[in-house]
Design a protein around this motif. Sequence first.
Motif, PDB file in Angstrom:
ATOM      1  N   GLN A 135       0.837  -1.190   0.000  1.00 57.57           N
ATOM      2  CA  GLN A 135       0.000   0.000   0.000  1.00 57.57           C
ATOM      3  C   GLN A 135       0.876   1.245   0.000  1.00 57.57           C
ATOM      4  O   GLN A 135       1.972   1.245   0.559  1.00 57.57           O
ATOM      5  N   PRO A 136       0.424   2.334  -0.642  1.00 59.85           N
ATOM      6  CA  PRO A 136       1.237   3.542  -0.698  1.00 59.85           C
ATOM      7  C   PRO A 136       1.683   3.985   0.687  1.00 59.85           C
ATOM      8  O   PRO A 136       0.939   3.909   1.657  1.00 59.85           O
ATOM      9  N   ALA A 137       2.933   4.452   0.765  1.00 57.50           N
ATOM     10  CA  ALA A 137       3.477   4.888   2.039  1.00 57.50           C
ATOM     11  C   ALA A 137       2.824   6.184   2.486  1.00 57.50           C
ATOM     12  O   ALA A 137       2.286   6.952   1.688  1.00 57.50           O
ATOM     13  N   ALA A 138       2.860   6.418   3.798  1.00 52.46           N
ATOM     14  CA  ALA A 138       2.370   7.686   4.328  1.00 52.46           C
ATOM     15  C   ALA A 138       3.216   8.815   3.766  1.00 52.46           C
ATOM     16  O   ALA A 138       4.379   8.620   3.414  1.00 52.46           O
ATOM     17  N   PRO A 139       2.652  10.044   3.669  1.00 48.94           N
ATOM     18  CA  PRO A 139       3.381  11.152   3.050  1.00 48.94           C
ATOM     19  C   PRO A 139       4.765  11.377   3.641  1.00 48.94           C
ATOM     20  O   PRO A 139       5.725  11.605   2.909  1.00 48.94           O
ATOM     21  N   VAL A 140       4.901  11.327   4.989  1.00 50.09           N
ATOM     22  CA  VAL A 140       6.206  11.560   5.593  1.00 50.09           C
ATOM     23  C   VAL A 140       7.180  10.470   5.180  1.00 50.09           C
ATOM     24  O   VAL A 140       8.327  10.729   4.817  1.00 50.09           O
ATOM     25  N   ALA A 141       6.725   9.214   5.226  1.00 53.52           N
ATOM     26  CA  ALA A 141       7.588   8.104   4.842  1.00 53.52           C
ATOM     27  C   ALA A 141       7.977   8.218   3.375  1.00 53.52           C
ATOM     28  O   ALA A 141       9.121   7.968   3.003  1.00 53.52           O
ATOM     29  N   LEU A 142       7.026   8.584   2.511  1.00 50.80           N
ATOM     30  CA  LEU A 142       7.311   8.736   1.095  1.00 50.80           C
ATOM     31  C   LEU A 142       8.364   9.811   0.879  1.00 50.80           C
ATOM     32  O   LEU A 142       9.302   9.629   0.108  1.00 50.80           O
ATOM     33  N   TRP A 143       8.228  10.918   1.581  1.00 49.05           N
ATOM     34  CA  TRP A 143       9.194  12.006   1.457  1.00 49.05           C
ATOM     35  C   TRP A 143      10.581  11.543   1.868  1.00 49.05           C
ATOM     36  O   TRP A 143      11.574  11.826   1.197  1.00 49.05           O
ATOM     37  N   ARG A 144      10.651  10.817   2.966  1.00 44.40           N
ATOM     38  CA  ARG A 144      11.942  10.340   3.434  1.00 44.40           C
ATOM     39  C   ARG A 144      12.549   9.322   2.468  1.00 44.40           C
ATOM     40  O   ARG A 144      13.766   9.306   2.255  1.00 44.40           O
ATOM     41  N   ASP A 145      11.725   8.469   1.902  1.00 43.09           N
ATOM     42  CA  ASP A 145      12.231   7.465   0.967  1.00 43.09           C
ATOM     43  C   ASP A 145      12.696   8.105  -0.334  1.00 43.09           C
ATOM     44  O   ASP A 145      13.706   7.680  -0.915  1.00 43.09           O
ATOM     45  N   LEU A 146      11.980   9.120  -0.796  1.00 40.34           N
ATOM     46  CA  LEU A 146      12.435   9.825  -1.993  1.00 40.34           C
ATOM     47  C   LEU A 146      13.763  10.532  -1.727  1.00 40.34           C
ATOM     48  O   LEU A 146      14.655  10.527  -2.582  1.00 40.34           O
ATOM     49  N   LEU A 147      13.898  11.103  -0.549  1.00 39.21           N
ATOM     50  CA  LEU A 147      15.160  11.735  -0.194  1.00 39.21           C
ATOM     51  C   LEU A 147      16.282  10.697  -0.153  1.00 39.21           C
ATOM     52  O   LEU A 147      17.396  10.944  -0.628  1.00 39.21           O
ATOM     53  N   ALA A 148      15.983   9.512   0.389  1.00 36.92           N
ATOM     54  CA  ALA A 148      16.993   8.456   0.469  1.00 36.92           C
ATOM     55  C   ALA A 148      17.459   8.029  -0.917  1.00 36.92           C
ATOM     56  O   ALA A 148      18.615   7.631  -1.088  1.00 36.92           O
ATOM     57  N   LEU A 149      16.593   8.115  -1.914  1.00 35.63           N
ATOM     58  CA  LEU A 149      16.980   7.764  -3.277  1.00 35.63           C
ATOM     59  C   LEU A 149      18.093   8.662  -3.809  1.00 35.63           C
ATOM     60  O   LEU A 149      18.856   8.257  -4.686  1.00 35.63           O
TER      61      LEU A 149
END
Length: 311
Positions: A13-27
Motif C-alpha cells: 500500500q502507498p506509504a504515508a506522506p512523511v515516509a514517502l518524502w523520506r524514501d524519496l530523499l533516500a533515493l
Amino acid sequence: MPPRTSVSEASPQPAAPVALWRDLLALTKPKVISLVVFTAICGLIAAPVRIDPVLGFTAILCIALGAGGAAALNQWWEADLDAGMRRTANRPLPQGRLQRSTARDFGIGICAASVLLMGLAIGWLAAAILLVSIFYYSVIYTIWLKPRTPQNIVIGGGAGAFPPLIGWIAATGHITPMPLVLFAIIFFWTPPHFWALALFVKSDYAKVGIPMMPVVAGEKATRRHIMGYAVLLLPLSMVPWFLPHEATGPVYGLSAMVLSLVFLALSLRVGLRTRQGEGDRMVPEKQLFAYSVIYLFLIFAALVLDRFVAF
C-alpha cells in the motif's frame, strides 16, 4: 530501455506522506550528495569572479538536483543488486517501500528540471556539462561499466569529478585549465577511495556478480592499484599551486602537500599489507576510506580559503 533487474514493480500500500518524502530523499543518496555539493560550491567560489548569490545558489541547487536524480536512477536500475547486498539491502526499493516506477520517474523528473533550470538561469554550457555528468553516472557507469569491467570505478570516476568543473563554469561561463585539474584530482582520488571500501565489502559484490577489482583481480592486485593511484595523486594535487595564470597560493599548496602525503602513507599501509581475508578486521582499509572523504573535503576547503586569503 527496460531495466535488466528482476525486482517486481508491485508494491505494498502507498506509504504515508512523511515516509514517502523520506524514501524519496533516500533515493538521492544525501551523504554522497553532500560531498558533491561541497566540491561544486568550492569550484564556484574559487573561480576568479564574483557571482550573484542568487545565481550561485541556483547553480548549486541544479547540481544537487542533477546528482540526486542520477542517484535515484542508479537505485532504480540496481534494485535487485541492492537487495542482494548487506550494505544496501535497507534502501527503499529493496525494502518495497517505493515502486520501481516511482524511483525512475522521480529521477528523470529532477534531472530534467536541473538541466533546464541551469540552462535558463545560468547558461547552456554549464547545463550541457551537467547533462553529461548525469548521463555519465546513470548510463555509462551504472548500466554499462559497473556490471562489465573491474575498471568500472576508474572510468566511472569521471561522474563524481564533474561538480567543481560545473561550479567553475557556472561562475565564469567558460572552461580553463584550473577546473580541469580539479576534475582530475577527483578522478584519481576515486579509485583508491572506492577500492578501500570494496576490499572490506567484496563478498557483497561477489554475491551479486559485480566485477569489482578485489573480486576479479584479487586483494593483492587491488592494493597495488591503490598505491599506484595515491602516488599519482600527490603531484597532481600540487598542480594548482604551479598552474600558469591561475596558480593558488601557499595556503592551498602546503595543505595539499600535507593532506596528500597522509593519503599516500595510509595507501601504502593498505598496499603493503600481507594479511588478507574477510575475517581480518581490515583496519587500514577502513582508515583509508574514512580519511579519503576527509581528504577531499579539506583539500577543496583549502582551495577556497586560499582564494579568500589572496583577496
